[in-house]
Design a protein around this motif. Structure first.
Motif, PDB file in Angstrom:
ATOM      1  N   CYS A  68       0.820  -1.208   0.000  1.00  0.00           N
ATOM      2  CA  CYS A  68       0.000   0.000   0.000  1.00  0.00           C
ATOM      3  C   CYS A  68       0.855   1.259   0.000  1.00  0.00           C
ATOM      4  O   CYS A  68       1.775   1.402   0.802  1.00  0.00           O
ATOM      5  CB  CYS A  68      -0.916   0.025   1.220  1.00  0.00           C
ATOM      6  N   VAL A  69       0.509   2.171  -0.885  1.00  0.00           N
ATOM      7  CA  VAL A  69       1.160   3.472  -0.963  1.00  0.00           C
ATOM      8  C   VAL A  69       0.082   4.546  -0.891  1.00  0.00           C
ATOM      9  O   VAL A  69      -0.931   4.464  -1.591  1.00  0.00           O
ATOM     10  CB  VAL A  69       1.959   3.635  -2.269  1.00  0.00           C
ATOM     11  N   VAL A  70       0.286   5.540  -0.032  1.00  0.00           N
ATOM     12  CA  VAL A  70      -0.633   6.678   0.065  1.00  0.00           C
ATOM     13  C   VAL A  70       0.041   7.890  -0.565  1.00  0.00           C
ATOM     14  O   VAL A  70       1.141   8.275  -0.166  1.00  0.00           O
ATOM     15  CB  VAL A  70      -0.992   6.986   1.532  1.00  0.00           C
ATOM     16  N   ASP A  81      -0.076  14.450   9.440  1.00  0.00           N
ATOM     17  CA  ASP A  81       0.191  13.783  10.718  1.00  0.00           C
ATOM     18  C   ASP A  81      -0.670  12.532  10.879  1.00  0.00           C
ATOM     19  O   ASP A  81      -0.196  11.509  11.386  1.00  0.00           O
ATOM     20  CB  ASP A  81      -0.059  14.740  11.884  1.00  0.00           C
ATOM     21  N   PHE A  82      -1.933  12.610  10.461  1.00  0.00           N
ATOM     22  CA  PHE A  82      -2.814  11.435  10.569  1.00  0.00           C
ATOM     23  C   PHE A  82      -2.247  10.254   9.796  1.00  0.00           C
ATOM     24  O   PHE A  82      -2.184   9.126  10.306  1.00  0.00           O
ATOM     25  CB  PHE A  82      -4.222  11.759  10.047  1.00  0.00           C
ATOM     26  N   TRP A  83      -1.823  10.506   8.566  1.00  0.00           N
ATOM     27  CA  TRP A  83      -1.332   9.412   7.733  1.00  0.00           C
ATOM     28  C   TRP A  83       0.000   8.873   8.217  1.00  0.00           C
ATOM     29  O   TRP A  83       0.236   7.667   8.180  1.00  0.00           O
ATOM     30  CB  TRP A  83      -1.244   9.861   6.277  1.00  0.00           C
ATOM     31  N   ASN A  84       0.856   9.738   8.702  1.00  0.00           N
ATOM     32  CA  ASN A  84       2.129   9.267   9.246  1.00  0.00           C
ATOM     33  C   ASN A  84       1.913   8.463  10.524  1.00  0.00           C
ATOM     34  O   ASN A  84       2.594   7.460  10.766  1.00  0.00           O
ATOM     35  CB  ASN A  84       3.061  10.450   9.513  1.00  0.00           C
ATOM     36  N   ASP A  85       0.972   8.890  11.357  1.00  0.00           N
ATOM     37  CA  ASP A  85       0.645   8.138  12.564  1.00  0.00           C
ATOM     38  C   ASP A  85       0.042   6.782  12.206  1.00  0.00           C
ATOM     39  O   ASP A  85       0.325   5.774  12.861  1.00  0.00           O
ATOM     40  CB  ASP A  85      -0.338   8.922  13.434  1.00  0.00           C
ATOM     41  N   LEU A  86      -0.788   6.761  11.157  1.00  0.00           N
ATOM     42  CA  LEU A  86      -1.386   5.500  10.724  1.00  0.00           C
ATOM     43  C   LEU A  86      -0.307   4.543  10.230  1.00  0.00           C
ATOM     44  O   LEU A  86      -0.369   3.332  10.499  1.00  0.00           O
ATOM     45  CB  LEU A  86      -2.404   5.764   9.610  1.00  0.00           C
ATOM     46  N   ASP A  87       0.678   5.075   9.535  1.00  0.00           N
ATOM     47  CA  ASP A  87       1.802   4.255   9.063  1.00  0.00           C
ATOM     48  C   ASP A  87       2.478   3.557  10.235  1.00  0.00           C
ATOM     49  O   ASP A  87       2.821   2.372  10.165  1.00  0.00           O
ATOM     50  CB  ASP A  87       2.798   5.150   8.320  1.00  0.00           C
ATOM     51  N   ARG A  88       2.658   4.274  11.339  1.00  0.00           N
ATOM     52  CA  ARG A  88       3.317   3.687  12.512  1.00  0.00           C
ATOM     53  C   ARG A  88       2.398   2.730  13.259  1.00  0.00           C
ATOM     54  O   ARG A  88       2.868   1.797  13.909  1.00  0.00           O
ATOM     55  CB  ARG A  88       3.791   4.810  13.442  1.00  0.00           C
ATOM     56  N   ALA A  89       1.087   2.943  13.181  1.00  0.00           N
ATOM     57  CA  ALA A  89       0.147   2.146  13.968  1.00  0.00           C
ATOM     58  C   ALA A  89      -0.172   0.797  13.318  1.00  0.00           C
ATOM     59  O   ALA A  89      -0.395  -0.198  14.017  1.00  0.00           O
ATOM     60  CB  ALA A  89      -1.148   2.923  14.186  1.00  0.00           C
ATOM     61  N   LEU A  90      -0.185   0.751  11.986  1.00  0.00           N
ATOM     62  CA  LEU A  90      -0.542  -0.493  11.304  1.00  0.00           C
ATOM     63  C   LEU A  90       0.604  -1.495  11.392  1.00  0.00           C
ATOM     64  O   LEU A  90       1.775  -1.125  11.385  1.00  0.00           O
ATOM     65  CB  LEU A  90      -0.875  -0.210   9.837  1.00  0.00           C
ATOM     66  N   GLU A  91       0.250  -2.775  11.449  1.00  0.00           N
ATOM     67  CA  GLU A  91       1.266  -3.826  11.533  1.00  0.00           C
ATOM     68  C   GLU A  91       2.068  -3.916  10.240  1.00  0.00           C
ATOM     69  O   GLU A  91       3.281  -4.079  10.263  1.00  0.00           O
ATOM     70  CB  GLU A  91       0.606  -5.170  11.844  1.00  0.00           C
ATOM     71  N   ALA A  92       1.380  -3.832   9.106  1.00  0.00           N
ATOM     72  CA  ALA A  92       2.061  -3.893   7.811  1.00  0.00           C
ATOM     73  C   ALA A  92       2.504  -2.489   7.411  1.00  0.00           C
ATOM     74  O   ALA A  92       1.891  -1.495   7.802  1.00  0.00           O
ATOM     75  CB  ALA A  92       1.129  -4.480   6.748  1.00  0.00           C
ATOM     76  N   PRO A  93       3.583  -2.366   6.648  1.00  0.00           N
ATOM     77  CA  PRO A  93       4.067  -1.041   6.254  1.00  0.00           C
ATOM     78  C   PRO A  93       3.097  -0.327   5.328  1.00  0.00           C
ATOM     79  O   PRO A  93       2.384  -0.945   4.541  1.00  0.00           O
ATOM     80  CB  PRO A  93       5.392  -1.353   5.550  1.00  0.00           C
ATOM     81  N   LEU A  94       3.063   0.981   5.465  1.00  0.00           N
ATOM     82  CA  LEU A  94       2.231   1.828   4.618  1.00  0.00           C
ATOM     83  C   LEU A  94       3.100   2.988   4.169  1.00  0.00           C
ATOM     84  O   LEU A  94       3.518   3.814   4.981  1.00  0.00           O
ATOM     85  CB  LEU A  94       1.027   2.345   5.415  1.00  0.00           C
TER      86      LEU A  94
END
Length: 219
Positions: A68-70, A81-94
């Motif tokens: 996945c790429v955003v 900030d939301f998307w960067n935080d989501l990247d850190r929160a998800l188990e798989a890389p984003l």
């Protein structure tokens, strides 16, 4: 008419992601059997209408064989900030990417020896799952990481170890650059080699000095 169009309305990202999940789920088994994955490029200028359901949808998506790429179309700090935080929160890389100029600024602030050319940006947009490409805008690469990155970027099967033979490594990179065309630097708009050799050598020497300073002596 295209120039007059402005983003408006809601951001139904949950529904969009679930549509992708429904397309990939039936073929997930065959993709895994063939060692394949689907590159999912999510382009948005805002936040999902429902953050909770969106995160659940992303978890379902990332349970499938996908990368996945955003691609963000905004410089709103709250959105970024939301998307960067989501990247850190998800188990798989984003992978969260800015436009080519913004991404070039981020990458070169950490790794000033690299010309972040449009071909590299496009390759990251459409699916480079190696972690080293995810790291170039997040951290200053260490010598082993720089070697790994150079081998992939320049198509060289092997290079000297920069921590052992710094001059040999820089010389080998210089030779490899002779076979590569120059690329446009998004910051200046000028053609440049992929690597600034002087900046590369400075970066490697500074990391070597830092490593030596942090060493310990056994008595």
């Amino acid at each position: 008419q295209m120039r007059e169009i402005r983003p408006n309305g809601g951001t139904p990202l949950t529904e969009a992601v679930m549509d992708v999940v429904s397309m990939i789920t039936p073929i997930a088994h065959s993709l895994r059997a063939n060692g394949q994955a689907v590159s999912v490029l999510l382009c948005t200028d805002g936040l999902p209408n429902n953050r909770q359901t969106f995160i659940q949808a992303m978890q379902q998506l990332q349970a499938l064989p996908v990368w996945c790429v955003v691609r963000l179309y905004t410089d709103d700090d709250a959105v970024v900030d939301f998307w960067n935080d989501l990247d850190r929160a998800l188990e798989a890389p984003l992978e969260v990417l800015d436009d080519v100029r913004g991404e070039a600024a981020e990458v070169t602030s950490l790794n000033p020896w690299l010309t972040y050319g449009p071909p590299l940006h496009m390759a990251r947009l459409f699916g480079l799952p190696e972690k080293i490409f995810d790291a170039i805008d997040e951290e200053s690469l260490l010598p082993p990481q720089i070697k790994e990155f150079m081998c992939t970027l320049l198509g060289v099967p092997e290079l000297p170890e920069p921590e052992i033979d710094l001059n040999g490594f820089v010389s080998a990179v210089q030779q490899a650059l002779l076979t590569q065309p120059r690329v446009i630097d998004p910051r200046s708009g000028k053609l440049q080699p992929w690597v600034d050799l002087r900046a590369l050598e400075r970066a490697l020497r500074s990391k070597k000095c830092a490593s030596n300073a942090n060493g310990c002596a056994l008595m």
